[in-house]
Design an enzyme around this catalytic site. Sequence first.
Site, PDB file in Angstrom:
ATOM      1  N   ASP A 138       0.861  -1.188   0.000  1.00  0.00           N
ATOM      2  CA  ASP A 138       0.000   0.000   0.000  1.00  0.00           C
ATOM      3  C   ASP A 138       0.902   1.245   0.000  1.00  0.00           C
ATOM      4  O   ASP A 138       1.886   1.297   0.739  1.00  0.00           O
ATOM      5  CB  ASP A 138      -0.892  -0.020   1.250  1.00  0.00           C
ATOM      6  N   ILE A 139       0.569   2.234  -0.849  1.00  0.00           N
ATOM      7  CA  ILE A 139       1.419   3.435  -0.891  1.00  0.00           C
ATOM      8  C   ILE A 139       1.180   4.388   0.279  1.00  0.00           C
ATOM      9  O   ILE A 139       1.936   5.336   0.476  1.00  0.00           O
ATOM     10  CB  ILE A 139       1.296   4.278  -2.199  1.00  0.00           C
TER      11      ILE A 139
ATOM     12  N   GLN B 152     -14.731   2.282   1.750  1.00  0.00           N
ATOM     13  CA  GLN B 152     -13.979   1.724   0.617  1.00  0.00           C
ATOM     14  C   GLN B 152     -13.692   2.865  -0.343  1.00  0.00           C
ATOM     15  O   GLN B 152     -14.611   3.583  -0.757  1.00  0.00           O
ATOM     16  CB  GLN B 152     -14.785   0.623  -0.092  1.00  0.00           C
TER      17      GLN B 152
ATOM     18  N   HIS C  83     -10.192  -5.672  -2.480  1.00  0.00           N
ATOM     19  CA  HIS C  83      -8.821  -5.840  -1.963  1.00  0.00           C
ATOM     20  C   HIS C  83      -8.872  -6.210  -0.492  1.00  0.00           C
ATOM     21  O   HIS C  83      -9.708  -5.712   0.262  1.00  0.00           O
ATOM     22  CB  HIS C  83      -7.963  -4.592  -2.187  1.00  0.00           C
TER      23      HIS C  83
ATOM     24  N   HIS D  68      -6.690  -5.976   2.850  1.00  0.00           N
ATOM     25  CA  HIS D  68      -5.523  -5.344   3.488  1.00  0.00           C
ATOM     26  C   HIS D  68      -4.895  -6.355   4.449  1.00  0.00           C
ATOM     27  O   HIS D  68      -5.604  -6.962   5.266  1.00  0.00           O
ATOM     28  CB  HIS D  68      -5.949  -4.152   4.356  1.00  0.00           C
TER      29      HIS D  68
HETATM   30  P1  5GP Z   1      -9.828   1.155   0.900  1.00  0.00           P
HETATM   31  O1  5GP Z   1     -10.519   1.228  -0.449  1.00  0.00           O
HETATM   32  O2  5GP Z   1      -9.949  -0.198   1.546  1.00  0.00           O
HETATM   33  O3  5GP Z   1     -10.278   2.259   1.817  1.00  0.00           O
HETATM   34  O4  5GP Z   1      -8.299   1.385   0.702  1.00  0.00           O
HETATM   35  C1  5GP Z   1      -7.668   1.591  -0.528  1.00  0.00           C
HETATM   36  C2  5GP Z   1      -6.192   1.512  -0.285  1.00  0.00           C
HETATM   37  O5  5GP Z   1      -5.531   1.601  -1.525  1.00  0.00           O
HETATM   38  C3  5GP Z   1      -5.655   2.646   0.607  1.00  0.00           C
HETATM   39  O6  5GP Z   1      -5.009   2.089   1.729  1.00  0.00           O
HETATM   40  C4  5GP Z   1      -4.700   3.390  -0.312  1.00  0.00           C
HETATM   41  O7  5GP Z   1      -3.550   3.835   0.358  1.00  0.00           O
HETATM   42  C5  5GP Z   1      -4.355   2.365  -1.365  1.00  0.00           C
HETATM   43  N1  5GP Z   1      -4.036   2.924  -2.667  1.00  0.00           N
HETATM   44  C6  5GP Z   1      -4.760   3.852  -3.332  1.00  0.00           C
HETATM   45  N2  5GP Z   1      -4.165   4.138  -4.520  1.00  0.00           N
HETATM   46  C7  5GP Z   1      -3.061   3.361  -4.591  1.00  0.00           C
HETATM   47  C8  5GP Z   1      -2.037   3.207  -5.591  1.00  0.00           C
HETATM   48  O8  5GP Z   1      -2.020   3.836  -6.633  1.00  0.00           O
HETATM   49  N3  5GP Z   1      -1.056   2.312  -5.307  1.00  0.00           N
HETATM   50  C9  5GP Z   1      -1.028   1.588  -4.139  1.00  0.00           C
HETATM   51  N4  5GP Z   1      -0.011   0.743  -3.980  1.00  0.00           N
HETATM   52  N5  5GP Z   1      -1.971   1.718  -3.184  1.00  0.00           N
HETATM   53  C10 5GP Z   1      -2.981   2.590  -3.412  1.00  0.00           C
END
Ligand code: 5GP
Length: 139
Positions: free
Chosen positions: A30-31, A93, A99, A101
């Site tokens: 995760d970035i 989300q 995805h 985590h």
């Molecule tokens: P969620 O949708 O579960 O809230 O989290 C999405 C996750 O994707 C976040 O933790 C965010 O940091 C990660 N994320 C969003 N864009 C990118 C990207 O371009 N590259 C990576 N490696 N992670 C990403």
Amino acid sequence: MEECIFCRIIKGEIPSFKVYEDKKVLAFEDINPISTGHTLVIPKKHAENLWEISAEDLAAVHLASKKVIKAIKDTLNPIGVACLQLNGRGANQIVMHYHLHLIPRSIEEPELPVSSWEIKQGDMKSIKETAERISEAVE
Ligand code: 5GP
Ligand code: ZN
């Protein structure tokens, strides 16, 4: 689905720090890591959430996560790893591609906010009624 950021990562159009890949699954860092080693495990076939993902891809993601979590344990020696998966904007989300985590916790790093909610006894009548409503709807 051209704009999906994770589909673009799968295609190699956006770089990522890959940790595992097989025919159906990709895992990468995760970035915006909550902790060191915060990893995302995704199906290569686009599906938005747990309602939409196929049973086969869901199984593949979770079997891959077992391999990755072992590698995290062996390399980072965490005191625990939280597995978190959000469905829908109302559950925060942000990226609408399924995805999982994997969030390691090490002793040097702060408590994980996702795992530190307050424990409060619930109302048994209400819990029972809710369980009945859900269980009657299971297909
Ligand atoms: P969620 O949708 O579960 O809230 O989290 C999405 C996750 O994707 C976040 O933790 C965010 O940091 C990660 N994320 C969003 N864009 C990118 C990207 O371009 N590259 C990576 N490696 N992670 C990403
Ligand atoms: Zn996608």
